[in-house]
Design an enzyme around this catalytic site. Structure first.
Site, mmCIF file in Angstrom:
data_model
loop_
_atom_site.group_PDB
_atom_site.id
_atom_site.type_symbol
_atom_site.label_atom_id
_atom_site.label_comp_id
_atom_site.label_asym_id
_atom_site.label_seq_id
_atom_site.Cartn_x
_atom_site.Cartn_y
_atom_site.Cartn_z
ATOM 1 N N CYS A 285 -3.535 8.092 7.105
ATOM 2 C CA CYS A 285 -4.201 6.789 7.049
ATOM 3 C C CYS A 285 -3.328 5.747 7.760
ATOM 4 C CB CYS A 285 -4.397 6.348 5.598
ATOM 5 S SG CYS A 285 -5.350 7.506 4.593
ATOM 6 N N HIS B 12 -5.980 -0.619 4.378
ATOM 7 C CA HIS B 12 -5.588 0.804 4.352
ATOM 8 C C HIS B 12 -6.835 1.612 4.722
ATOM 9 C CE1 HIS B 12 -3.319 4.178 1.930
ATOM 10 N NE2 HIS B 12 -4.215 4.739 2.722
ATOM 11 N N THR C 259 0.854 -1.178 0.000
ATOM 12 C CA THR C 259 0.000 0.000 0.000
ATOM 13 C C THR C 259 0.894 1.232 0.000
ATOM 14 O OG1 THR C 259 -2.078 0.911 0.802
ATOM 15 C CG2 THR C 259 -0.495 0.280 2.503
#
Lengths: 206, 160
Positions: free
Chosen positions: B29, B46, B23
Protein backbone atom coordinates in the site's frame (compact mmCIF):
# COMPACT_ATOMS: atom_id res chain seq x y z
CA UNK A 1 -26.97 -19.15 -5.24
CA UNK A 2 -23.60 -17.62 -5.92
CA UNK A 3 -22.01 -15.64 -3.14
CA UNK A 4 -21.29 -12.12 -4.37
CA UNK A 5 -19.65 -10.92 -1.19
CA UNK A 6 -18.08 -12.70 1.74
CA UNK A 7 -20.64 -11.19 4.09
CA UNK A 8 -23.44 -12.99 2.20
CA UNK A 9 -22.41 -16.37 3.68
CA UNK A 10 -25.09 -17.98 5.83
CA UNK A 11 -24.58 -19.70 9.17
CA UNK A 12 -24.57 -23.19 7.68
CA UNK A 13 -21.93 -22.24 5.12
CA UNK A 14 -19.79 -20.73 7.86
CA UNK A 15 -20.12 -23.99 9.82
CA UNK A 16 -19.00 -25.98 6.79
CA UNK A 17 -16.00 -23.69 6.27
CA UNK A 18 -15.08 -24.07 9.94
CA UNK A 19 -15.12 -27.82 9.45
CA UNK A 20 -12.92 -27.44 6.35
CA UNK A 21 -10.48 -25.52 8.55
CA UNK A 22 -10.69 -28.20 11.20
CA UNK A 23 -9.82 -31.00 8.80
CA UNK A 24 -7.13 -29.03 6.99
CA UNK A 25 -5.42 -27.77 10.12
CA UNK A 26 -5.67 -31.16 11.80
CA UNK A 27 -3.73 -32.68 8.95
CA UNK A 28 -1.19 -29.86 8.78
CA UNK A 29 -0.62 -29.95 12.52
CA UNK A 30 0.01 -33.69 12.44
CA UNK A 31 2.67 -33.05 9.80
CA UNK A 32 4.29 -30.30 11.87
CA UNK A 33 4.14 -32.38 15.02
CA UNK A 34 5.91 -35.34 13.44
CA UNK A 35 8.59 -33.15 11.86
CA UNK A 36 9.30 -31.31 15.10
CA UNK A 37 8.77 -34.21 17.50
CA UNK A 38 6.55 -31.95 19.59
CA UNK A 39 3.04 -32.11 20.94
CA UNK A 40 0.90 -29.52 19.24
CA UNK A 41 -2.53 -28.41 20.34
CA UNK A 42 -4.93 -26.86 17.91
CA UNK A 43 -7.90 -24.77 18.81
CA UNK A 44 -11.27 -24.91 17.08
CA UNK A 45 -10.87 -22.72 13.98
CA UNK A 46 -12.69 -19.45 13.51
CA UNK A 47 -14.21 -18.29 10.27
CA UNK A 48 -13.81 -14.54 10.09
CA UNK A 49 -15.35 -12.09 7.66
CA UNK A 50 -13.83 -8.75 8.60
CA UNK A 51 -12.85 -5.48 7.06
CA UNK A 52 -9.12 -5.09 6.45
CA UNK A 53 -8.27 -3.17 9.60
CA UNK A 54 -10.31 -5.47 11.85
CA UNK A 55 -8.73 -8.50 10.17
CA UNK A 56 -5.25 -7.25 11.04
CA UNK A 57 -6.30 -6.50 14.62
CA UNK A 58 -7.83 -9.99 14.86
CA UNK A 59 -4.53 -11.67 14.03
CA UNK A 60 -2.33 -9.56 16.31
CA UNK A 61 -2.29 -5.86 15.35
CA UNK A 62 -0.49 -3.97 12.57
CA UNK A 63 2.93 -3.42 14.14
CA UNK A 64 3.44 -6.88 15.66
CA UNK A 65 6.58 -8.37 14.13
CA UNK A 66 5.97 -11.86 12.86
CA UNK A 67 7.14 -14.39 10.27
CA UNK A 68 4.69 -14.71 7.40
CA UNK A 69 4.78 -17.58 4.94
CA UNK A 70 2.67 -17.00 1.88
CA UNK A 71 1.60 -19.97 -0.19
CA UNK A 72 -0.56 -19.39 -3.22
CA UNK A 73 -3.01 -22.12 -4.08
CA UNK A 74 -4.83 -22.64 -7.33
CA UNK A 75 -6.96 -25.12 -9.18
CA UNK A 76 -10.42 -25.76 -7.82
CA UNK A 77 -9.72 -23.29 -5.02
CA UNK A 78 -7.76 -20.12 -5.76
CA UNK A 79 -6.36 -18.05 -2.98
CA UNK A 80 -3.68 -18.23 -0.35
CA UNK A 81 -2.58 -20.01 2.71
CA UNK A 82 -0.77 -17.74 5.12
CA UNK A 83 1.20 -19.02 8.10
CA UNK A 84 1.92 -16.50 10.81
CA UNK A 85 4.72 -17.87 12.98
CA UNK A 86 5.75 -16.14 16.17
CA UNK A 87 9.45 -15.26 16.20
CA UNK A 88 10.12 -17.92 18.85
CA UNK A 89 8.70 -20.60 16.55
CA UNK A 90 11.21 -19.63 13.87
CA UNK A 91 13.96 -20.09 16.45
CA UNK A 92 12.50 -23.44 17.48
CA UNK A 93 12.26 -24.73 13.91
CA UNK A 94 15.85 -23.70 13.17
CA UNK A 95 17.16 -25.29 16.35
CA UNK A 96 15.20 -28.49 15.66
CA UNK A 97 16.81 -28.83 12.24
CA UNK A 98 20.29 -27.45 12.89
CA UNK A 99 20.86 -27.97 16.61
CA UNK A 100 21.30 -24.27 17.38
CA UNK A 101 19.04 -21.24 17.40
CA UNK A 102 19.69 -18.57 14.78
CA UNK A 103 21.68 -15.58 16.03
CA UNK A 104 19.29 -13.18 14.40
CA UNK A 105 16.02 -14.25 12.84
CA UNK A 106 16.18 -11.26 10.51
CA UNK A 107 19.32 -12.60 8.86
CA UNK A 108 18.65 -16.31 8.44
CA UNK A 109 21.00 -18.12 6.13
CA UNK A 110 19.87 -19.95 3.01
CA UNK A 111 19.70 -23.38 4.66
CA UNK A 112 17.63 -22.03 7.56
CA UNK A 113 15.26 -20.23 5.23
CA UNK A 114 14.78 -23.26 3.07
CA UNK A 115 14.07 -25.44 6.13
CA UNK A 116 11.32 -23.03 7.18
CA UNK A 117 9.93 -22.83 3.66
CA UNK A 118 9.95 -26.61 3.44
CA UNK A 119 8.06 -26.82 6.71
CA UNK A 120 5.49 -24.41 5.29
CA UNK A 121 5.31 -26.36 2.08
CA UNK A 122 4.62 -29.65 3.82
CA UNK A 123 2.04 -28.12 6.14
CA UNK A 124 0.25 -26.33 3.31
CA UNK A 125 0.28 -29.52 1.23
CA UNK A 126 -1.21 -31.49 4.13
CA UNK A 127 -3.88 -28.85 4.70
CA UNK A 128 -4.87 -28.65 1.07
CA UNK A 129 -4.81 -32.41 0.46
CA UNK A 130 -7.25 -32.93 3.30
CA UNK A 131 -9.66 -30.43 1.78
CA UNK A 132 -9.14 -31.80 -1.71
CA UNK A 133 -10.01 -35.32 -0.60
CA UNK A 134 -13.02 -34.16 1.36
CA UNK A 135 -14.52 -32.19 -1.51
CA UNK A 136 -13.14 -34.12 -4.48
CA UNK A 137 -11.12 -31.12 -5.65
CA UNK A 138 -7.80 -30.65 -7.36
CA UNK A 139 -5.75 -27.99 -5.64
CA UNK A 140 -2.15 -27.07 -6.46
CA UNK A 141 0.23 -25.52 -3.96
CA UNK A 142 2.96 -23.14 -5.07
CA UNK A 143 6.31 -22.86 -3.29
CA UNK A 144 6.20 -20.70 -0.15
CA UNK A 145 7.81 -17.34 0.31
CA UNK A 146 8.73 -16.03 3.75
CA UNK A 147 9.26 -12.62 5.24
CA UNK A 148 9.64 -11.35 8.79
CA UNK A 149 8.02 -7.97 9.16
CA UNK A 150 5.10 -6.05 10.59
CA UNK A 151 1.86 -7.99 10.48
CA UNK A 152 -0.02 -5.16 8.81
CA UNK A 153 2.43 -5.11 5.91
CA UNK A 154 2.27 -8.90 5.59
CA UNK A 155 -1.53 -8.97 5.67
CA UNK A 156 -1.71 -6.18 3.09
CA UNK A 157 -0.83 -8.81 0.49
CA UNK A 158 -3.99 -10.94 0.87
CA UNK A 159 -6.00 -7.78 1.58
CA UNK A 160 -4.96 -6.34 -1.78
CA UNK A 161 -5.49 -9.51 -3.76
CA UNK A 162 -8.65 -10.84 -2.10
CA UNK A 163 -10.10 -7.44 -1.31
CA UNK A 164 -10.19 -6.10 -4.81
CA UNK A 165 -13.89 -6.77 -5.25
CA UNK A 166 -15.05 -5.66 -1.82
CA UNK A 167 -13.97 -4.24 1.49
CA UNK A 168 -13.80 -7.45 3.51
CA UNK A 169 -11.56 -10.44 3.88
CA UNK A 170 -12.66 -13.99 4.61
CA UNK A 171 -10.27 -16.26 6.40
CA UNK A 172 -10.37 -19.50 8.30
CA UNK A 173 -8.10 -18.94 11.27
CA UNK A 174 -6.42 -21.92 12.96
CA UNK A 175 -4.40 -21.41 16.14
CA UNK A 176 -1.69 -23.85 17.23
CA UNK A 177 0.18 -24.09 20.50
CA UNK A 178 3.38 -26.11 20.69
CA UNK A 179 4.40 -28.18 23.71
CA UNK A 180 1.93 -26.31 25.86
CA UNK A 181 4.20 -23.26 25.77
CA UNK A 182 3.73 -19.77 24.51
CA UNK A 183 4.95 -20.79 21.06
CA UNK A 184 2.03 -20.05 18.85
CA UNK A 185 1.29 -20.02 15.22
CA UNK A 186 -1.63 -19.23 13.01
CA UNK A 187 -2.61 -20.73 9.73
CA UNK A 188 -5.04 -18.80 7.56
CA UNK A 189 -6.87 -20.05 4.51
CA UNK A 190 -7.99 -17.19 2.28
CA UNK A 191 -10.07 -18.32 -0.69
CA UNK A 192 -11.09 -15.94 -3.45
CA UNK A 193 -14.80 -15.24 -3.64
CA UNK A 194 -15.21 -17.18 -6.90
CA UNK A 195 -13.51 -20.30 -5.65
CA UNK A 196 -15.44 -20.08 -2.39
CA UNK A 197 -18.60 -20.53 -4.45
CA UNK A 198 -17.05 -23.55 -6.12
CA UNK A 199 -15.99 -25.07 -2.79
CA UNK A 200 -19.42 -24.59 -1.22
CA UNK A 201 -21.07 -26.11 -4.27
CA UNK A 202 -18.82 -29.17 -4.07
CA UNK A 203 -19.62 -29.50 -0.39
CA UNK A 204 -23.36 -29.31 -1.12
CA UNK A 205 -24.04 -26.02 0.69
CA UNK A 206 -24.00 -23.54 -2.21
CA UNK B 1 -3.37 19.84 22.53
CA UNK B 2 -3.25 17.94 19.23
CA UNK B 3 -4.69 14.54 18.60
CA UNK B 4 -3.10 11.39 17.31
CA UNK B 5 -5.11 10.44 14.23
CA UNK B 6 -4.77 6.82 13.14
CA UNK B 7 -5.31 6.28 9.43
CA UNK B 8 -6.37 2.70 8.65
CA UNK B 9 -6.09 0.75 5.42
CA UNK B 10 -8.16 2.38 2.67
CA UNK B 11 -8.76 5.44 4.75
CA UNK B 12 -7.67 9.07 4.90
CA UNK B 13 -7.81 11.72 7.60
CA UNK B 14 -7.14 15.44 7.89
CA UNK B 15 -5.35 17.11 10.78
CA UNK B 16 -3.90 20.48 11.68
CA UNK B 17 -2.11 22.34 14.45
CA UNK B 18 -0.50 19.92 16.87
CA UNK B 19 -2.14 16.84 15.35
CA UNK B 20 -0.03 13.81 14.52
CA UNK B 21 -1.23 11.51 11.74
CA UNK B 22 -0.07 7.90 11.73
CA UNK B 23 -0.57 4.99 9.39
CA UNK B 24 0.84 1.62 10.41
CA UNK B 25 2.63 -1.05 8.49
CA UNK B 26 2.37 -0.01 4.86
CA UNK B 27 3.29 -3.03 2.77
CA UNK B 28 2.46 -2.76 -0.92
CA UNK B 29 0.00 0.00 0.00
CA UNK B 30 1.03 3.67 -0.24
CA UNK B 31 0.85 6.38 2.38
CA UNK B 32 0.58 9.91 0.98
CA UNK B 33 1.06 12.98 3.19
CA UNK B 34 -0.27 16.25 1.80
CA UNK B 35 0.98 19.32 3.66
CA UNK B 36 0.04 22.98 3.29
CA UNK B 37 2.66 24.89 5.25
CA UNK B 38 0.72 28.15 5.00
CA UNK B 39 -2.26 26.86 7.04
CA UNK B 40 -0.89 23.63 8.55
CA UNK B 41 -3.84 21.70 7.09
CA UNK B 42 -2.50 18.19 6.57
CA UNK B 43 -3.91 15.00 5.06
CA UNK B 44 -2.69 11.42 5.22
CA UNK B 45 -4.09 8.74 2.90
CA UNK B 46 -3.48 4.96 2.88
CA UNK B 47 -4.43 3.44 -0.47
CA UNK B 48 -4.38 -0.27 -1.38
CA UNK B 49 -4.92 -0.32 -5.12
CA UNK B 50 -4.03 1.87 -8.08
CA UNK B 51 -7.17 2.19 -10.11
CA UNK B 52 -10.86 2.32 -9.24
CA UNK B 53 -11.96 2.17 -12.88
CA UNK B 54 -10.93 -1.49 -13.17
CA UNK B 55 -13.40 -2.43 -10.46
CA UNK B 56 -16.87 -3.23 -11.76
CA UNK B 57 -18.52 -3.64 -8.38
CA UNK B 58 -19.47 -0.24 -7.02
CA UNK B 59 -19.67 -1.71 -3.57
CA UNK B 60 -16.37 -0.42 -2.28
CA UNK B 61 -14.85 2.68 -0.77
CA UNK B 62 -13.20 5.42 -2.83
CA UNK B 63 -10.55 5.71 -0.12
CA UNK B 64 -9.05 2.41 -1.33
CA UNK B 65 -7.78 3.63 -4.70
CA UNK B 66 -5.05 6.10 -5.68
CA UNK B 67 -7.15 7.71 -8.40
CA UNK B 68 -10.14 8.48 -6.13
CA UNK B 69 -8.64 8.86 -2.62
CA UNK B 70 -6.17 11.62 -3.42
CA UNK B 71 -8.58 14.01 -5.24
CA UNK B 72 -11.18 13.44 -2.51
CA UNK B 73 -8.68 14.18 0.25
CA UNK B 74 -7.47 17.31 -1.56
CA UNK B 75 -11.10 18.49 -1.98
CA UNK B 76 -11.64 18.14 1.74
CA UNK B 77 -8.43 20.05 2.50
CA UNK B 78 -9.53 22.82 0.12
CA UNK B 79 -12.96 22.96 1.78
CA UNK B 80 -11.25 23.33 5.15
CA UNK B 81 -9.35 26.34 3.86
CA UNK B 82 -6.08 24.88 2.63
CA UNK B 83 -4.07 26.90 0.14
CA UNK B 84 -3.93 24.31 -2.63
CA UNK B 85 -1.02 25.74 -4.66
CA UNK B 86 1.16 25.54 -1.53
CA UNK B 87 0.48 21.83 -0.93
CA UNK B 88 3.39 19.41 -1.21
CA UNK B 89 3.47 15.62 -0.89
CA UNK B 90 5.59 12.95 0.76
CA UNK B 91 4.95 9.32 -0.09
CA UNK B 92 6.00 5.91 1.30
CA UNK B 93 5.24 2.23 0.76
CA UNK B 94 4.81 0.19 -2.41
CA UNK B 95 7.03 -2.67 -1.22
CA UNK B 96 7.10 -6.19 -2.59
CA UNK B 97 6.51 -8.17 0.60
CA UNK B 98 6.89 -11.69 -0.81
CA UNK B 99 9.10 -12.93 -3.61
CA UNK B 100 6.88 -15.50 -5.27
CA UNK B 101 7.31 -17.12 -8.63
CA UNK B 102 3.80 -16.26 -9.67
CA UNK B 103 3.16 -12.73 -8.46
CA UNK B 104 0.41 -11.90 -10.88
CA UNK B 105 1.46 -8.32 -10.83
CA UNK B 106 3.83 -6.18 -8.91
CA UNK B 107 1.10 -4.30 -7.12
CA UNK B 108 3.56 -2.24 -5.09
CA UNK B 109 5.13 -0.77 -8.23
CA UNK B 110 1.73 -0.17 -9.81
CA UNK B 111 0.61 1.63 -6.66
CA UNK B 112 3.72 3.87 -6.72
CA UNK B 113 3.07 4.79 -10.33
CA UNK B 114 -0.63 5.41 -9.75
CA UNK B 115 -0.02 7.67 -6.75
CA UNK B 116 2.58 9.67 -8.67
CA UNK B 117 0.22 10.00 -11.65
CA UNK B 118 -2.65 11.11 -9.40
CA UNK B 119 -0.43 13.73 -7.72
CA UNK B 120 0.74 14.96 -11.10
CA UNK B 121 -2.88 15.38 -12.26
CA UNK B 122 -3.53 17.37 -9.08
CA UNK B 123 -0.32 19.41 -9.69
CA UNK B 124 1.11 18.51 -6.32
CA UNK B 125 4.91 18.21 -6.23
CA UNK B 126 6.52 15.30 -4.37
CA UNK B 127 9.06 16.61 -1.86
CA UNK B 128 10.28 13.23 -0.61
CA UNK B 129 9.61 9.54 -1.06
CA UNK B 130 10.60 6.22 0.49
CA UNK B 131 9.11 3.58 -1.76
CA UNK B 132 9.64 0.08 -3.14
CA UNK B 133 12.09 -2.52 -1.79
CA UNK B 134 10.79 -5.35 0.36
CA UNK B 135 9.82 -4.21 3.83
CA UNK B 136 6.90 -2.69 5.69
CA UNK B 137 6.85 0.95 6.81
CA UNK B 138 4.96 2.92 9.45
CA UNK B 139 4.49 6.58 8.53
CA UNK B 140 4.14 9.36 11.15
CA UNK B 141 3.30 12.88 9.98
CA UNK B 142 3.42 16.02 12.15
CA UNK B 143 0.90 18.62 10.96
CA UNK B 144 2.83 21.29 12.87
CA UNK B 145 5.81 21.30 10.51
CA UNK B 146 5.23 18.69 7.79
CA UNK B 147 7.90 16.36 9.17
CA UNK B 148 7.46 12.69 8.24
CA UNK B 149 9.09 9.75 9.98
CA UNK B 150 9.35 6.32 8.38
CA UNK B 151 9.94 3.41 10.72
CA UNK B 152 10.52 -0.18 9.74
CA UNK B 153 11.45 -3.40 11.50
CA UNK B 154 14.77 -3.87 9.76
CA UNK B 155 15.88 -0.37 8.79
CA UNK B 156 14.88 1.49 11.96
CA UNK B 157 13.65 5.09 11.77
CA UNK B 158 14.40 7.93 9.44
CA UNK B 159 12.93 11.31 8.52
CA UNK B 160 12.00 12.09 4.95
Amino acid sequence: MAIGKYEDLNAMQIDVLREVGNIGSGNATTALSSMMGKVIDIEVPHVEVLDFNAAIDAVGGPEKVIAGLLIRINGDIDGMIMFLFEQNLISLIVSTFFGAEPENIFSLNEAELSAINEMGNIMAGSYVNAIAQLAGLTIDVEPPSMTIDMLGAIMSVPAIEMGEMGDKLLFIDNNMKIDDTSIRSKMLLLPTIDSLDHLLEKLGVA
Amino acid sequence: MGQKLIVGISDWKIGKGDDILVTYALGSCIGTCLYDKTTGISGLSHIMLPDSTAIIDGNTTRMKFADTALPDMLDRMRAMGANVPAIKAKIAGGAVMFQTTNSKFNIGQRNIEAVKAALQRLRIPILAEDVGLNYGRTMTFWAQNGAVEISSTIMGKKMI
